[in-house]
Enzyme design. Structure first.
Site, PDB file in Angstrom:
ATOM      1  N   TYR A   1       6.534   1.922  -2.416  1.00  0.00           N
ATOM      2  CA  TYR A   1       5.203   1.766  -1.825  1.00  0.00           C
ATOM      3  C   TYR A   1       4.736   3.019  -1.080  1.00  0.00           C
ATOM      4  O   TYR A   1       3.633   3.524  -1.334  1.00  0.00           O
ATOM      5  CB  TYR A   1       5.154   0.541  -0.914  1.00  0.00           C
TER       6      TYR A   1
ATOM      7  N   GLY B   1      -5.704 -10.850  -1.505  1.00  0.00           N
ATOM      8  CA  GLY B   1      -6.822 -11.216  -0.651  1.00  0.00           C
ATOM      9  C   GLY B   1      -7.083 -12.711  -0.703  1.00  0.00           C
ATOM     10  O   GLY B   1      -6.663 -13.408  -1.633  1.00  0.00           O
TER      11      GLY B   1
ATOM     12  N   ASP C   1     -10.209  -6.135 -10.765  1.00  0.00           N
ATOM     13  CA  ASP C   1      -8.904  -5.541 -10.489  1.00  0.00           C
ATOM     14  C   ASP C   1      -9.051  -4.022 -10.514  1.00  0.00           C
ATOM     15  O   ASP C   1      -9.717  -3.469 -11.401  1.00  0.00           O
ATOM     16  CB  ASP C   1      -7.905  -5.999 -11.556  1.00  0.00           C
TER      17      ASP C   1
ATOM     18  N   ARG D   1      16.821  -4.199   6.208  1.00  0.00           N
ATOM     19  CA  ARG D   1      16.313  -4.296   4.841  1.00  0.00           C
ATOM     20  C   ARG D   1      16.196  -2.914   4.216  1.00  0.00           C
ATOM     21  O   ARG D   1      15.825  -1.940   4.874  1.00  0.00           O
ATOM     22  CB  ARG D   1      14.947  -4.975   4.815  1.00  0.00           C
TER      23      ARG D   1
ATOM     24  N   ASP E   1      13.135  -0.072   4.756  1.00  0.00           N
ATOM     25  CA  ASP E   1      12.434  -0.200   6.027  1.00  0.00           C
ATOM     26  C   ASP E   1      12.524   1.091   6.842  1.00  0.00           C
ATOM     27  O   ASP E   1      13.543   1.786   6.823  1.00  0.00           O
ATOM     28  CB  ASP E   1      13.005  -1.344   6.855  1.00  0.00           C
TER      29      ASP E   1
ATOM     30  N   SER F   1      -0.667   5.365   4.442  1.00  0.00           N
ATOM     31  CA  SER F   1       0.383   4.634   5.163  1.00  0.00           C
ATOM     32  C   SER F   1       1.294   5.569   5.946  1.00  0.00           C
ATOM     33  O   SER F   1       1.722   6.616   5.437  1.00  0.00           O
ATOM     34  CB  SER F   1       1.225   3.825   4.171  1.00  0.00           C
TER      35      SER F   1
END
Length: 320
Positions: A143, A37, A55, A272, A275, A119
Site C-alpha cells: 500500500y 465507501g 471505478d 502485524r 505496520d 500516505s
C-alpha cells in the site's frame, strides 16, 4: 463558478471533503464505486451534488468524470496496509492504475489542479523523527509503495505536462464516518466500536508505538488550503498533514476507555507485518506554503468521534 471532482466521495475522508465543499456553495461532482465507501455517508447530501458511480480502474469512465472540472481532490483508493499485504494485485490496480487513469483524464480535460491523498506510510520505519518531507521514502508494504508511486506520478505530470499537483501525506486520520467493523478498519474506529460492544480491543505489539493521530477536520482544512495556494508555493510538492504530536496506542486506549466507561484491559497480540512502529510529523512546510495549522486537538477529536459513534453509528446500524 469553479467545478470540483472528489474521487472516493462516499469514503471516510472523501465524504467530509465533499460535504465541506458543498457547504461553501461550490459545484461538486463525486465519484465512487462503493467498494469501501458507504451510501450512508452521502445520504444527507442527496440532491446537492452530482454523483457518478464509477471505478477508478475504468479509464473511460474516469475520463468522462473529469470533463468540465477545474479541480480534483483525489481521495479515492483501496486503503489499508494489511489489505495490501493480503491482496497486493487488487490494491495495485486500484491505487496505481486508478491514479494513472485520473491523471490522464485530468490532462485531457485541462484540469487546473489535483490534490492527491498521499500516505505517511511512505516514510517506513527509518530512523529520525519528526518525519520531514525531504527524507528519502522507505515504504515497506504494498500500500505505501502504491501511494508513493502515485506521488511520483503526480510530480511527473506537473513537470512534464504542467498539470498542477499537490500531494498531502496524511498521518493517521480519524473521526466520524470511519468504518469500524471491517477487518481493515482504522484503530480508532475499531477500538471505539469494540468498547461500545463490551469487547476487549487487540493492540498489536506492546502498545508503546506512537502515532501522529490527526482529526478529520484538520485533513479537510489542509485540502482546501492547498487548493487555494499559489502555484509557485505548492505545485509539484509533497506536504505532511498531521498535528505534530505523538500519542501511543496505550494512551489512546486509556482515553477511549474513559470516554466510553470501559473497564477491561486490552488484549495484546504480536506485531502485524507491514505496520509502522512510530509516526511523528514535521508540519512546518505546510504551514509556510499554505497556512495549515491543526484546528482540532487529539483529545477533542476523540471526544467528537466517540459522540458520533454513540449516536450516528448505532442509528445507522438500526435502520439498516
Amino acid at each position: 463558478m469553479a467545478q470540483y471532482l472528489v474521487t472516493g466521495c462516499a469514503g471516510f475522508i472523501g465524504s467530509w471533503v465533499t460535504e465541506t465543499l458543498i457547504g461553501r456553495g461550490e459545484c461538486v461532482r463525486g465519484l465512487d464505486n462503493f467498494e469501501t465507501g458507504r451510501r450512508e455517508n452521502l445520504a444527507h447530501l442527496a440532491g446537492k451534488f452530482e454523483f457518478v458511480e464509477c471505478d477508478l480502474r475504468d479509464a473511460d469512465g474516469v475520463a468522462k468524470a473529469c470533463e468540465g472540472m477545474d479541480y480534483i481532490l483525489h481521495q479515492g483508493a483501496l486503503p489499508s496496509v494489511p489489505r495490501s499485504v493480503r491482496e497486493p494485485r487488487t490494491s495495485h490496480t486500484a491505487n496505481i492504475d486508478g491514479t494513472f487513469n485520473l491523471l490522464e483524464g485530468a490532462r485531457a480535460a485541462k484540469v487546473k489542479r489535483i490534490i492527491y491523498a498521499a500516505s505517511s506510510s511512505a516514510y517506513g520505519n527509518q530512523p529520525g523523527f519528526p518525519r520531514v518531507e525531504s527524507m528519502v521514502p522507505m515504504p515497506i508494504a504494498p500500500y505505501p509503495v502504491q501511494k508513493l508511486a502515485g506521488e511520483l506520478y503526480m510530480k511527473s505530470y506537473w513537470q512534464v505536462y504542467g498539470l498542477e499537483t499537490v500531494c498531502l501525506r496524511y498521518f493517521n486520520i480519524f473521526g466520524p464516518r470511519q468504518v469500524p467493523d471491517s477487518p481493515y478498519s482504522g484503530v480508532m474506529a475499531k477500538f471505539t466500536l469494540q468498547m461500545m460492544n463490551s469487547e476487549r480491543p487487540t493492540i498489536f505489539g506492546d502498545g508503546e508505538q506512537g502515532r501522529d493521530f490527526t482529526y478529520i477536520e484538520n485533513a479537510v482544512s489542509a485540502n482546501l488550503l492547498a487548493l487555494e495556494a499559489p502555484a509557485e508555493k505548492v505545485a509539484g510538492q509533497t506536504f505532511n498533514v498531521a498535528c505534530g504530536e505523538r500519542h501511543t496506542l496505550n494512551k489512546t486506549f486509556r482515553i477511549l476507555a474513559e470516554l466510553l466507561d470501559f473497564k477491561s484491559p486490552p488484549i495484546y497480540g504480536p506485531p502485524r507485518m507491514g505496520d509502522i512502529q512510530d509516526s511523528l510529523a514535521d508540519i512546518s512546510a505546510a504551514g509556510k506554503a499554505f497556512g495549515y495549522e491543526p484546528q482540532v486537538s487529539f483529545e477533542e477529536g476523540l471526544r467528537r468521534t466517540v459522540a458520533w459513534y454513540r449516536k450516528e453509528w448505532v442509528k445507522q446500524r438500526t435502520v439498516s
